[in-house]
Scaffold this motif. Structure first.
Motif, short mmCIF file in Angstrom:
data_model
loop_
_atom_site.label_atom_id
_atom_site.label_comp_id
_atom_site.label_asym_id
_atom_site.label_seq_id
_atom_site.Cartn_x
_atom_site.Cartn_y
_atom_site.Cartn_z
N ALA A 1 -50.60 -26.97 10.98
CA ALA A 1 -51.40 -26.42 9.87
C ALA A 1 -50.52 -25.82 8.78
N ARG A 2 -49.41 -25.16 9.17
CA ARG A 2 -48.57 -24.52 8.16
C ARG A 2 -47.88 -25.56 7.27
N TYR A 3 -47.56 -26.73 7.83
CA TYR A 3 -46.97 -27.80 7.02
C TYR A 3 -47.99 -28.35 6.02
N ILE A 4 -49.22 -28.47 6.51
CA ILE A 4 -50.29 -28.97 5.64
C ILE A 4 -50.54 -28.01 4.49
N GLN A 5 -50.61 -26.72 4.83
CA GLN A 5 -50.85 -25.71 3.79
C GLN A 5 -49.69 -25.66 2.79
N ALA A 6 -48.47 -25.88 3.28
CA ALA A 6 -47.31 -25.89 2.39
C ALA A 6 -47.41 -27.04 1.38
N GLU A 7 -47.89 -28.19 1.81
CA GLU A 7 -48.04 -29.33 0.91
C GLU A 7 -49.16 -29.07 -0.10
N GLY B 1 -51.58 -23.94 -1.71
CA GLY B 1 -52.59 -22.94 -2.04
C GLY B 1 -53.48 -23.31 -3.21
N ALA B 2 -53.32 -24.52 -3.75
CA ALA B 2 -54.13 -24.94 -4.90
C ALA B 2 -55.38 -25.68 -4.43
N ASP B 3 -56.47 -25.45 -5.12
CA ASP B 3 -57.72 -26.13 -4.80
C ASP B 3 -57.85 -27.42 -5.61
N LYS B 4 -58.44 -28.42 -4.99
CA LYS B 4 -58.80 -29.68 -5.66
C LYS B 4 -57.62 -30.33 -6.39
N VAL B 5 -56.48 -30.37 -5.70
CA VAL B 5 -55.31 -31.06 -6.26
C VAL B 5 -55.64 -32.53 -6.47
N HIS B 6 -56.48 -33.06 -5.58
CA HIS B 6 -56.81 -34.49 -5.64
C HIS B 6 -57.48 -34.86 -6.96
N GLU B 7 -58.23 -33.92 -7.56
CA GLU B 7 -58.90 -34.21 -8.82
C GLU B 7 -57.89 -34.40 -9.95
N THR B 8 -56.85 -33.57 -9.95
CA THR B 8 -55.80 -33.70 -10.97
C THR B 8 -55.09 -35.04 -10.84
N ILE B 9 -54.71 -35.39 -9.60
CA ILE B 9 -54.00 -36.66 -9.37
C ILE B 9 -54.90 -37.84 -9.68
N ASN B 10 -56.17 -37.73 -9.36
CA ASN B 10 -57.12 -38.80 -9.67
C ASN B 10 -57.25 -38.99 -11.17
N SER B 11 -57.16 -37.90 -11.93
CA SER B 11 -57.21 -37.98 -13.39
C SER B 11 -55.99 -38.71 -13.93
N PHE C 1 -54.71 -36.23 -0.43
CA PHE C 1 -54.82 -34.80 -0.75
C PHE C 1 -56.24 -34.29 -0.46
N GLU C 2 -57.22 -35.09 -0.85
CA GLU C 2 -58.63 -34.69 -0.63
C GLU C 2 -58.92 -34.53 0.86
N GLN C 3 -58.39 -35.47 1.66
CA GLN C 3 -58.60 -35.39 3.10
C GLN C 3 -57.87 -34.21 3.71
N LEU C 4 -56.66 -33.93 3.22
CA LEU C 4 -55.92 -32.78 3.73
C LEU C 4 -56.61 -31.46 3.38
N GLU C 5 -57.24 -31.43 2.20
CA GLU C 5 -57.91 -30.19 1.75
C GLU C 5 -59.06 -29.79 2.67
N THR C 6 -59.60 -30.76 3.46
CA THR C 6 -60.70 -30.43 4.38
C THR C 6 -60.23 -29.60 5.56
N HIS D 1 -56.40 -34.41 11.14
CA HIS D 1 -55.45 -33.96 10.12
C HIS D 1 -54.00 -34.29 10.46
N VAL D 2 -53.70 -34.50 11.73
CA VAL D 2 -52.35 -34.93 12.11
C VAL D 2 -52.12 -36.36 11.61
N HIS D 3 -53.12 -37.23 11.80
CA HIS D 3 -53.00 -38.62 11.33
C HIS D 3 -52.92 -38.67 9.80
N ILE D 4 -53.74 -37.85 9.12
CA ILE D 4 -53.71 -37.83 7.66
C ILE D 4 -52.37 -37.31 7.16
N PHE D 5 -51.87 -36.24 7.82
CA PHE D 5 -50.59 -35.68 7.40
C PHE D 5 -49.44 -36.66 7.62
#
Length: 591
Positions: free
Chosen positions: A251-257, A260-270, A313-318, A335-339
């Protein structure tokens, strides 16, 4: 221009039509929601499974309406952005307004010409040109206006600007996408930092366990149902818990990626959507083809790969969703498979993120210059000279309204340095800024406010607007001397173009005269081009010593019917008329 008015009215019609559909779908969605509640109530009250099937069907319909409603919402935002773009262009063209970002944050007194020529700030050249919407686009345009390009780069920019100027719809689409995406400085810096950070991959043991433990759990569940043994029951509980432990340990590796930002996937999708629009367009110029090659380097298609990253990113944010965290990870270590997939993507393709962002910024900057070219089709792209030729025909200041603008011819090809005289308010400073601003535009490949021009690209240095600094205990005179020292040192290294306006104002007249002549001597010993404006007519005698380098030019003023008349036309020779005493008498300051 008619095109902006036509497009504005077209988008008004489209917006109204989509808004109606948006409202209808919203009402339908509400009705279907109540239908779900009613069908579920019937299923419970009548204990009839058929009502449950109907409920499921209505839920599917509700989800479809939800998606359609979201699509209409996005479409409305997109068309609203296009409406705003054309409304601003109408205000700009018809009312001479500047409803664009001024680039105030880029103002600095240290730059060789930016502060003196009003490149940034309110009513600046940047504000006049700027049609960027993202942070990186604004930054790239500012960098361009402060830079010096090679002759080849200038020609490449000219070709790209000519091509993009004709793509009005495409330019506005890129601008609209960027506006609704909110690609601000925070998002930019975060993604830059992420792309440069170390990749934390999973160990082989972790990957092995992410497959083995869920498989054993599945076998235990099957065994429990088939054999009904408490041993399998314990095994299910143990393996479910083990899956959770394995996931939580990452979990700490996921949170590091996620940072702490919300909805990073929306920015990348844009970013992906904008890049896709760039990739799909057909270009003929080397500059624009180069951008496409960058985006598709290493057999990657940037828009598709960024889309994949956005989903990851969207899947990790869950991971922050307690239901998904427990249920999905308890059964399959979701989340291990997604990470694991995320880490592999980052290791192989993280370089695509800064590349895509850079391309978007550069395209936005070029689009701004192309928009400027389109709005001013009478302007000319100067010929880039390699043999020292520099001349301008009908040169005017692009920021002055055409109805008030006075244009002049000036040639630096023979005598490369001009001593400019003229009475107060006759137009000397405006002319210096006119030359300077057009040289800045020419140096980045943009068209200039002239009917014909040839430019020899040179570093530009200006001393026109200096300030004393209380903070640094620095007088105006000392600030000016420092600027002149910097200019002299630079012209000794390479040929430059220099603009000086009434230098050494902070000293007495004798010092000023001898100092000004000394500066001119120092400049013309080197291969310096430029203009120096002065009120001291004695300085003009210097041209007799160096007729092959220096030439006198002037602005005159006439007194007609007890009033001053300025025509702002440059002439050969030294100014003959003065107006300071006349103005002071007219204002009853002196007798």
């Amino acid at each position: 221009m008619e095109i902006y008015t036509k497009r504005y009215h077209l988008f008004q019609i489209q917006y109204s039509a989509i808004r109606k559909k948006y409202k209808l779908v919203g009402i339908a969605r509400l009705v279907v929601f109540f239908a779900i509640i009613y069908c579920f109530y019937l299923a419970l009250s009548n204990a009839n499974a058929n009502y449950l099937y109907v409920t499921l069907a209505v839920i599917v319909l509700f989800l479809s309406l939800l998606k359609l409603h979201a699509n209409y919402s996005w479409r409305m935002r997109y068309i609203q952005a296009l409406l705003d773009i054309n409304k601003k262009e109408m205000a700009f063209v018809e009312n001479d307004e500047r409803p664009f970002d001024s680039g105030d944050e880029f103002k600095t007194t240290d730059h060789p010409y930016a502060f003196d020529l009003d490149i940034f700030g309110s009513k600046s050249l940047f504000q006049f040109l700027n049609r960027t919407a993202s942070f990186i686009g604004k930054q790239k345009l500012a960098d361009l206006l402060k830079s010096k390009l090679s002759s080849d780069e200038i020609v490449m920019n000219q070709e790209a600007i000519k091509e993009l100027s004709q793509k009005v719809e495409w330019r506005q689409e890129i601008n609209a996408y960027s506006q609704i995406s909110n690609l601000d400085e925070t998002a930019y810096k975060r993604l830059q930092k992420w792309s440069q950070s170390n990749v934390v991959g999973l160990s082989k043991v972790s990957v092995y366990l992410s497959y083995v433990v869920p498989c054993l759990l599945l076998l235990s569940i099957i065994g429990y149902y088939l054999i009904d043994s408490y041993v399998f029951g314990y095994a299910v509980s143990l393996l479910f818990s083990l899956n959770l432990i394995c996931t939580l340990s990452k979990a700490r590796y996921i949170q590091a990626e996620l940072g702490g930002a919300d909805k990073v996937h929306e920015t990348i999708n844009s970013y992906s959507s904008i890049i896709k629009r760039i990739e799909r367009e057909t270009f003929s110029t080397e500059k624009m083809k180069g951008y496409i090659s960058k985006l598709n380097a290493d057999s990657f298609q940037a828009s598709k790969e960024l889309k994949v990253l956005s989903r990851l990113f969207e899947q990790l944010e869950t991971v922050g969703n307690i239901f998904v965290l427990i249920v999905f990870n308890g059964f399959i270590q979701y989340h291990v498979h997604i990470f694991n997939r995320f880490s592999k993507w980052k290791k192989e393709k993280a370089h695509l993120v800064p590349t895509a962002i850079e391309v978007i910024g550069q395209v936005e900057a070029l689009n701004s210059l192309a928009n400027y070219s389109y709005n001013n089709r009478s302007y000319t792209f100067p010929t880039i000279s390699e043999n020292g030729e520099m001349s301008f025909k009908d040169l005017g200041h692009p920021l002055i309204n055409e109805s008030k603008r006075v244009c002049n011819d000036i040639d630096f090809s023979n005598q490369r340095f001009v001593i400019l005289t003229g009475s107060n308010m006759s137009g000397k400073s405006t002319f210096l800024r006119t030359v300077g601003v057009n040289l800045v535009l020419a140096a980045i490949g943009a068209p200039i406010c002239a009917s014909n021009a040839s430019v020899f690209p040179l570093p530009l240095f200006v001393s026109m607007r200096l300030t004393d600094s209380l903070e640094d205990s620095e007088s105006y005179f000392y600030a000016e001397v420092k600027r002149l020292k910097m200019i002299i040192e630079q012209v000794q290294k390479e040929p430059c173009f220099v603009l000086l306006d009434e230098i050494l104002r902070g000293t007495n007249s004798d010092d000023k005269q001898s100092g000004t002549i000394g500066v001119i001597h120092k400049l013309i010993r080197e291969q310096t081009y430029g203009v120096i404006a002065t009120h001291d007519l004695e300085v003009c005698n210097t041209t007799a010593e160096y007729p092959e380098v220096l030439i006198n030019k002037c602005f005159e003023v006439e007194i007609k019917q007890d009033d001053l008349h300025f025509d702002y036309k440059i002439r050969d020779g030294v100014c003959q008329n003065k107006n300071a005493t006349f103005i002071m008498k007219k204002m009853n300051i002196i007798d």
